[in-house]
Write a protein that holds these residues in place. Structure first.
Motif, PDB file in Angstrom:
ATOM      1  N   PHE A   1      49.795  40.115  30.810  1.00 35.26           N
ATOM      2  CA  PHE A   1      49.696  41.389  31.505  1.00 35.26           C
ATOM      3  C   PHE A   1      51.031  42.118  31.552  1.00 35.26           C
ATOM      4  CE2 PHE A   1      45.580  39.982  32.939  1.00 35.26           C
ATOM      5  CZ  PHE A   1      44.875  41.155  33.098  1.00 35.26           C
ATOM      6  N   GLY A   2      52.118  41.416  31.348  1.00 34.85           N
ATOM      7  CA  GLY A   2      53.423  42.074  31.380  1.00 34.85           C
ATOM      8  C   GLY A   2      53.704  42.721  32.710  1.00 34.85           C
ATOM      9  N   GLY A   3      53.263  42.083  33.767  1.00 34.72           N
ATOM     10  CA  GLY A   3      53.387  42.660  35.114  1.00 34.72           C
ATOM     11  C   GLY A   3      51.997  42.879  35.664  1.00 34.72           C
ATOM     12  N   GLU A   4      51.696  44.085  36.134  1.00 34.04           N
ATOM     13  CA  GLU A   4      50.386  44.364  36.723  1.00 34.04           C
ATOM     14  C   GLU A   4      49.381  44.853  35.686  1.00 34.04           C
ATOM     15  OE1 GLU A   4      47.192  44.810  39.228  1.00 34.04           O
ATOM     16  OE2 GLU A   4      49.001  43.598  39.351  1.00 34.04           O
ATOM     17  N   LYS A   5      49.810  45.611  34.685  1.00 31.99           N
ATOM     18  CA  LYS A   5      48.905  46.117  33.656  1.00 31.99           C
ATOM     19  C   LYS A   5      49.028  45.277  32.396  1.00 31.99           C
ATOM     20  CE  LYS A   5      47.326  49.681  35.922  1.00 31.99           C
ATOM     21  NZ  LYS A   5      45.904  49.817  36.280  1.00 31.99           N
TER      22      LYS A   5
ATOM     23  N   THR B   1      42.756  42.261  39.621  1.00 28.38           N
ATOM     24  CA  THR B   1      41.318  42.158  39.385  1.00 28.38           C
ATOM     25  C   THR B   1      40.969  40.807  38.775  1.00 28.38           C
ATOM     26  OG1 THR B   1      41.113  44.551  39.091  1.00 28.38           O
ATOM     27  CG2 THR B   1      39.352  43.182  38.166  1.00 28.38           C
ATOM     28  N   LEU B   2      41.782  40.352  37.819  1.00 25.15           N
ATOM     29  CA  LEU B   2      41.533  39.069  37.172  1.00 25.15           C
ATOM     30  C   LEU B   2      41.513  37.926  38.186  1.00 25.15           C
ATOM     31  CD1 LEU B   2      41.194  37.504  34.473  1.00 25.15           C
ATOM     32  CD2 LEU B   2      43.688  37.261  34.460  1.00 25.15           C
ATOM     33  N   ASN B   3      42.393  37.992  39.164  1.00 24.25           N
ATOM     34  CA  ASN B   3      42.526  36.900  40.135  1.00 24.25           C
ATOM     35  C   ASN B   3      41.660  37.077  41.376  1.00 24.25           C
ATOM     36  OD1 ASN B   3      44.412  35.391  38.626  1.00 24.25           O
ATOM     37  ND2 ASN B   3      46.083  36.722  39.314  1.00 24.25           N
ATOM     38  N   ASP B   4      40.991  38.210  41.501  1.00 22.61           N
ATOM     39  CA  ASP B   4      40.159  38.498  42.668  1.00 22.61           C
ATOM     40  C   ASP B   4      38.804  37.798  42.516  1.00 22.61           C
ATOM     41  OD1 ASP B   4      38.623  39.536  44.719  1.00 22.61           O
ATOM     42  OD2 ASP B   4      39.330  41.594  44.441  1.00 22.61           O
ATOM     43  N   ARG B   5      38.484  36.894  43.433  1.00 29.00           N
ATOM     44  CA  ARG B   5      37.242  36.126  43.301  1.00 29.00           C
ATOM     45  C   ARG B   5      36.003  36.936  43.662  1.00 29.00           C
ATOM     46  NH1 ARG B   5      38.744  29.856  44.866  1.00 29.00           N
ATOM     47  NH2 ARG B   5      40.642  29.772  43.611  1.00 29.00           N
ATOM     48  N   SER B   6      36.186  38.118  44.223  1.00 26.99           N
ATOM     49  CA  SER B   6      35.037  39.004  44.438  1.00 26.99           C
ATOM     50  C   SER B   6      34.697  39.786  43.175  1.00 26.99           C
ATOM     51  CB  SER B   6      35.314  39.965  45.590  1.00 26.99           C
ATOM     52  OG  SER B   6      36.325  40.897  45.242  1.00 26.99           O
TER      53      SER B   6
ATOM     54  N   PRO C   1      50.538  32.183  29.992  1.00 30.09           N
ATOM     55  CA  PRO C   1      50.052  32.555  31.325  1.00 30.09           C
ATOM     56  C   PRO C   1      49.561  33.995  31.357  1.00 30.09           C
ATOM     57  CG  PRO C   1      52.160  31.418  31.476  1.00 30.09           C
ATOM     58  CD  PRO C   1      51.932  31.700  30.022  1.00 30.09           C
ATOM     59  N   ALA C   2      48.551  34.233  32.168  1.00 33.97           N
ATOM     60  CA  ALA C   2      47.995  35.586  32.290  1.00 33.97           C
ATOM     61  C   ALA C   2      49.065  36.586  32.706  1.00 33.97           C
ATOM     62  CB  ALA C   2      46.849  35.589  33.288  1.00 33.97           C
ATOM     63  N   GLU C   3      49.999  36.145  33.555  1.00 29.15           N
ATOM     64  CA  GLU C   3      51.060  37.037  34.023  1.00 29.15           C
ATOM     65  C   GLU C   3      51.898  37.551  32.861  1.00 29.15           C
ATOM     66  OE1 GLU C   3      50.312  34.143  35.223  1.00 29.15           O
ATOM     67  OE2 GLU C   3      49.840  34.400  37.341  1.00 29.15           O
TER      68      GLU C   3
ATOM     69  N   PRO D   1      36.597  45.809  30.030  1.00 31.74           N
ATOM     70  CA  PRO D   1      37.823  45.011  29.917  1.00 31.74           C
ATOM     71  C   PRO D   1      38.677  45.084  31.186  1.00 31.74           C
ATOM     72  CG  PRO D   1      37.460  46.245  27.904  1.00 31.74           C
ATOM     73  CD  PRO D   1      36.457  46.753  28.901  1.00 31.74           C
ATOM     74  N   ILE D   2      39.173  43.942  31.602  1.00 29.03           N
ATOM     75  CA  ILE D   2      40.024  43.873  32.787  1.00 29.03           C
ATOM     76  C   ILE D   2      41.440  44.278  32.411  1.00 29.03           C
ATOM     77  CG2 ILE D   2      41.092  42.286  34.449  1.00 29.03           C
ATOM     78  CD1 ILE D   2      38.451  40.741  34.481  1.00 29.03           C
ATOM     79  N   GLN D   3      41.984  45.222  33.165  1.00 28.76           N
ATOM     80  CA  GLN D   3      43.322  45.734  32.901  1.00 28.76           C
ATOM     81  C   GLN D   3      44.326  45.384  33.984  1.00 28.76           C
ATOM     82  OE1 GLN D   3      44.067  47.834  29.874  1.00 28.76           O
ATOM     83  NE2 GLN D   3      42.379  46.419  29.574  1.00 28.76           N
ATOM     84  N   SER D   4      43.863  44.747  35.044  1.00 26.12           N
ATOM     85  CA  SER D   4      44.719  44.490  36.199  1.00 26.12           C
ATOM     86  C   SER D   4      44.751  43.004  36.509  1.00 26.12           C
ATOM     87  CB  SER D   4      44.186  45.268  37.409  1.00 26.12           C
ATOM     88  OG  SER D   4      44.637  44.725  38.605  1.00 26.12           O
TER      89      SER D   4
END
Length: 249
Positions: free
Chosen positions: A153-157, A116-121, A148-150, A110-113
């Motif tokens: 995530f409530g910020g970064e996490k 990371t979610l927005n990183d295309r790598s 929205p994903a933001e 699971p993605i927590q950041s």
């Protein structure tokens, strides 16, 4: 692969992790580099020399065809994954063994950041209800239309916690059935594979199934000088901790 600031070459760590996996009968290093081959033989690894290949899948397919006629399941472990958990290796092999109708298996976490979610790598995967992969992409999938994903995530996490993340990060470890691996390596690159530059999409496009098991933590691949420096630092902290524990005893 041959950097050795810790006292051992980087590839030794991936080999040693693989040796700790209980479901692997043998660990083989496949390479087209004589220098890597000599280094690995010096620390006791079995090495198979191959021709030049575009990807690791084609490289291990050559070894399987040439040297492993009795292999039923083959696990592809990247040499730049020195901190992979042996339990994760066992899980990807077990997942394929437990699903006889599936050609491949892989792992995700699971993605927590938000980064990371927005990183295309960082490759994302969407699963069906039974755990089969529906699609892999470099973009955030599934797309959250209404919230929205933001905000999620409530910020970064992510605000709702580990198990509630709707996004999965794909981890680059695979298990294949032998016959499919050989056939897969001989297929031309598919349309979606070329678009996303993700070879696993070739398997989905040809109608194969990829079972995706979920693990709690990701491993960290070493692809840059900065990542290697951080790995060396982590190894140093680990040695210091082990020395302190020994002094207590």
């Amino acid at each position: 692969m041959l950097l050795a600031e810790t006292g051992k070459p980087l590839i030794w760590y991936a080999w040693d992790v693989a040796r700790q996996a209980s479901r692997l009968k043998e660990v083989i290093i496949a390479t087209d580099s004589p220098e890597i081959a000599d280094t690995c033989r010096n620390f006791g690894a079995r090495v198979e020399m191959t021709g030049e290949h575009v990807c690791g899948t084609d490289r291990i397919a050559e070894v399987v065809q040439k040297s492993l006629p009795d292999a039923e399941i083959v696990v592809n472990i990247q040499g730049d994954e020195p901190e992979l958990n042996p339990d994760a290796i066992d899980l990807v092999a077990k997942t394929l063994a437990d699903h006889p109708g599936v050609e491949m298996s892989t792992l995700a976490t699971p993605i927590q950041s938000l980064a990371t979610l927005n990183d295309r790598s960082c490759v994302k995967v969407v699963r069906a209800a039974d755990g089969r992969a529906l699609y892999f992409s470099r973009l955030p999938i599934p797309f959250s239309r209404d919230v929205p994903a933001e905000v999620l995530f409530g910020g970064e996490k992510i605000a709702s916690g580990y198990s509630d993340s709707p996004w999965l990060l794909h981890l680059g470890i695979y298990a294949y059935r032998r016959d499919f691996l050989i056939a897969y390596s001989q297929m031309p690159a598919s349309r979606l594979e070329r678009l996303e530059s993700l070879e696993q999409l070739r398997a989905l496009e040809c109608g194969a199934s990829i079972q995706v098991a979920v693990v709690r933590h990701r491993s960290i691949g070493i692809d840059t000088a900065d990542e290697y420096a951080r790995f060396v630092e982590r190894q140093g902290r680990g040695r210091e901790s082990a020395v302190r524990e020994e002094m207590k005893l």
